[in-house]
Design a protein around this motif. Structure first.
Motif, PDB file in Angstrom:
ATOM      1  N   ALA A  96       0.881  -1.084  -0.039  1.00 21.75           N
ATOM      2  CA  ALA A  96       0.049   0.035  -0.077  1.00 21.75           C
ATOM      3  C   ALA A  96       1.011   1.099  -0.129  1.00 21.75           C
ATOM      4  O   ALA A  96       2.118   1.337   0.429  1.00 21.75           O
ATOM      5  CB  ALA A  96      -0.955   0.169   1.193  1.00 21.75           C
ATOM      6  N   SER A  97       0.346   2.466  -0.535  1.00 18.62           N
ATOM      7  CA  SER A  97       1.152   3.628  -0.534  1.00 18.62           C
ATOM      8  C   SER A  97       0.995   4.525   0.857  1.00 18.62           C
ATOM      9  O   SER A  97       1.934   5.130   1.008  1.00 18.62           O
ATOM     10  CB  SER A  97       0.443   4.529  -1.536  1.00 18.62           C
ATOM     11  N   GLY A  98       0.315   3.712   1.667  1.00 17.26           N
ATOM     12  CA  GLY A  98       0.285   4.274   3.292  1.00 17.26           C
ATOM     13  C   GLY A  98       0.077   3.199   4.131  1.00 17.26           C
ATOM     14  O   GLY A  98      -0.477   2.116   3.677  1.00 17.26           O
ATOM     15  N   PRO A  99       0.155   3.584   5.549  1.00 15.15           N
ATOM     16  CA  PRO A  99      -0.035   2.361   6.409  1.00 15.15           C
ATOM     17  C   PRO A  99      -1.573   2.128   6.871  1.00 15.15           C
ATOM     18  O   PRO A  99      -1.985   0.829   7.175  1.00 15.15           O
ATOM     19  CB  PRO A  99       0.749   2.749   7.616  1.00 15.15           C
ATOM     20  N   GLY A 100      -2.542   2.960   6.380  1.00 15.38           N
ATOM     21  CA  GLY A 100      -3.815   2.619   6.818  1.00 15.38           C
ATOM     22  C   GLY A 100      -4.497   1.485   6.140  1.00 15.38           C
ATOM     23  O   GLY A 100      -4.958   0.661   7.227  1.00 15.38           O
ATOM     24  N   PRO A 101      -4.432   1.162   4.889  1.00 15.55           N
ATOM     25  CA  PRO A 101      -5.004  -0.030   4.631  1.00 15.55           C
ATOM     26  C   PRO A 101      -4.498  -1.328   5.548  1.00 15.55           C
ATOM     27  O   PRO A 101      -5.151  -2.452   5.881  1.00 15.55           O
ATOM     28  CB  PRO A 101      -4.645  -0.301   3.060  1.00 15.55           C
ATOM     29  N   LEU A 102      -3.199  -1.260   5.818  1.00 11.18           N
ATOM     30  CA  LEU A 102      -2.568  -2.378   6.462  1.00 11.18           C
ATOM     31  C   LEU A 102      -3.224  -2.367   7.988  1.00 11.18           C
ATOM     32  O   LEU A 102      -2.956  -3.407   8.524  1.00 11.18           O
ATOM     33  CB  LEU A 102      -0.967  -2.252   6.328  1.00 11.18           C
ATOM     34  N   LEU A 103      -3.080  -1.445   8.643  1.00 12.74           N
ATOM     35  CA  LEU A 103      -3.699  -1.270   9.881  1.00 12.74           C
ATOM     36  C   LEU A 103      -5.056  -2.097   9.777  1.00 12.74           C
ATOM     37  O   LEU A 103      -5.446  -2.462  10.848  1.00 12.74           O
ATOM     38  CB  LEU A 103      -3.716   0.055  10.402  1.00 12.74           C
ATOM     39  N   THR A 104      -5.834  -1.513   8.812  1.00  9.47           N
ATOM     40  CA  THR A 104      -7.166  -1.971   8.852  1.00  9.47           C
ATOM     41  C   THR A 104      -7.107  -3.592   8.888  1.00  9.47           C
ATOM     42  O   THR A 104      -7.914  -4.410   9.290  1.00  9.47           O
ATOM     43  CB  THR A 104      -7.846  -1.272   7.572  1.00  9.47           C
ATOM     44  N   THR A 105      -6.312  -4.354   7.933  1.00  6.78           N
ATOM     45  CA  THR A 105      -5.946  -5.837   7.626  1.00  6.78           C
ATOM     46  C   THR A 105      -5.739  -6.170   9.380  1.00  6.78           C
ATOM     47  O   THR A 105      -6.268  -7.360   9.367  1.00  6.78           O
ATOM     48  CB  THR A 105      -5.130  -5.738   6.866  1.00  6.78           C
ATOM     49  N   ILE A 106      -4.831  -5.548   9.792  1.00  8.01           N
ATOM     50  CA  ILE A 106      -4.687  -5.992  11.203  1.00  8.01           C
ATOM     51  C   ILE A 106      -5.719  -6.051  12.165  1.00  8.01           C
ATOM     52  O   ILE A 106      -5.875  -6.988  12.793  1.00  8.01           O
ATOM     53  CB  ILE A 106      -3.636  -5.191  12.066  1.00  8.01           C
ATOM     54  N   GLU A 107      -6.428  -5.028  12.162  1.00  7.78           N
ATOM     55  CA  GLU A 107      -7.784  -4.745  13.137  1.00  7.78           C
ATOM     56  C   GLU A 107      -8.803  -5.851  12.580  1.00  7.78           C
ATOM     57  O   GLU A 107      -9.261  -6.430  13.316  1.00  7.78           O
ATOM     58  CB  GLU A 107      -8.108  -3.843  12.797  1.00  7.78           C
ATOM     59  N   THR A 108      -8.971  -6.037  11.387  1.00 14.20           N
ATOM     60  CA  THR A 108      -9.827  -7.066  10.896  1.00 14.20           C
ATOM     61  C   THR A 108      -9.311  -8.636  10.976  1.00 14.20           C
ATOM     62  O   THR A 108     -10.358  -9.544  10.900  1.00 14.20           O
ATOM     63  CB  THR A 108     -10.573  -6.857   9.385  1.00 14.20           C
ATOM     64  N   ASN A 109      -8.209  -8.791  10.751  1.00 15.90           N
ATOM     65  CA  ASN A 109      -7.542  -9.967  10.907  1.00 15.90           C
ATOM     66  C   ASN A 109      -8.178 -11.181   9.885  1.00 15.90           C
ATOM     67  O   ASN A 109      -8.478 -12.212  10.611  1.00 15.90           O
ATOM     68  CB  ASN A 109      -7.481 -10.387  12.434  1.00 15.90           C
ATOM     69  N   PRO A 110      -8.338 -11.050   8.641  1.00 17.35           N
ATOM     70  CA  PRO A 110      -9.070 -11.801   8.004  1.00 17.35           C
ATOM     71  C   PRO A 110      -8.567 -13.133   8.021  1.00 17.35           C
ATOM     72  O   PRO A 110      -9.160 -14.255   7.611  1.00 17.35           O
ATOM     73  CB  PRO A 110      -8.880 -11.337   6.613  1.00 17.35           C
TER      74      PRO A 110
END
Length: 116
Positions: A96-110
């Protein structure tokens, strides 16, 4: 070596800060550790047996890595830690171009690999 952009580092710090309500921070905290261009998200817990010492324990949750391609911007990747403390790219999670989408992935933990 280009450092992690300050604005994005503050975004990660705010994300960690919002994970635990203030009234529970004597029981658990979510923090980050910066080393070069790697940011490790950790869950911190108070000593299980205070007589063994005052240090909180840390459990590694995830790692974000920043790679600055020339000339502008940068790329972030997400990694998980195995039982031998080795980091691996998170499956099916694009850079990703920023950490936001990756932090969302950590939070949702698919994939169930970040939170215990």
């Amino acid at each position: 070596m280009s450092a992690v952009p300050e604005l994005q580092l503050r975004q990660i710090a705010r994300w960690c800060d919002r994970r635990v309500p203030n009234q529970l921070r004597d029981q658990v905290r979510v923090e980050y550790r910066l080393r070069g261009r790697s940011i490790t998200i950790v869950e911190c817990r108070p000593p299980f047996m205070p007589e063994l010492g005052p240090d909180w324990t840390e459990t590694r949750v995830a790692q974000l890595r920043y790679t600055p391609p020339p000339p502008d911007g940068g790329e972030w990747t997400l990694h998980w830690s195995d039982s031998h403390n080795r980091w691996h790219p998170a499956p099916d999670v694009p850079a990703a171009s920023g950490p936001g989408p990756l932090l969302t992935t950590i939070e949702t933990n698919p994939h169930g690999i970040f939170w215990t």
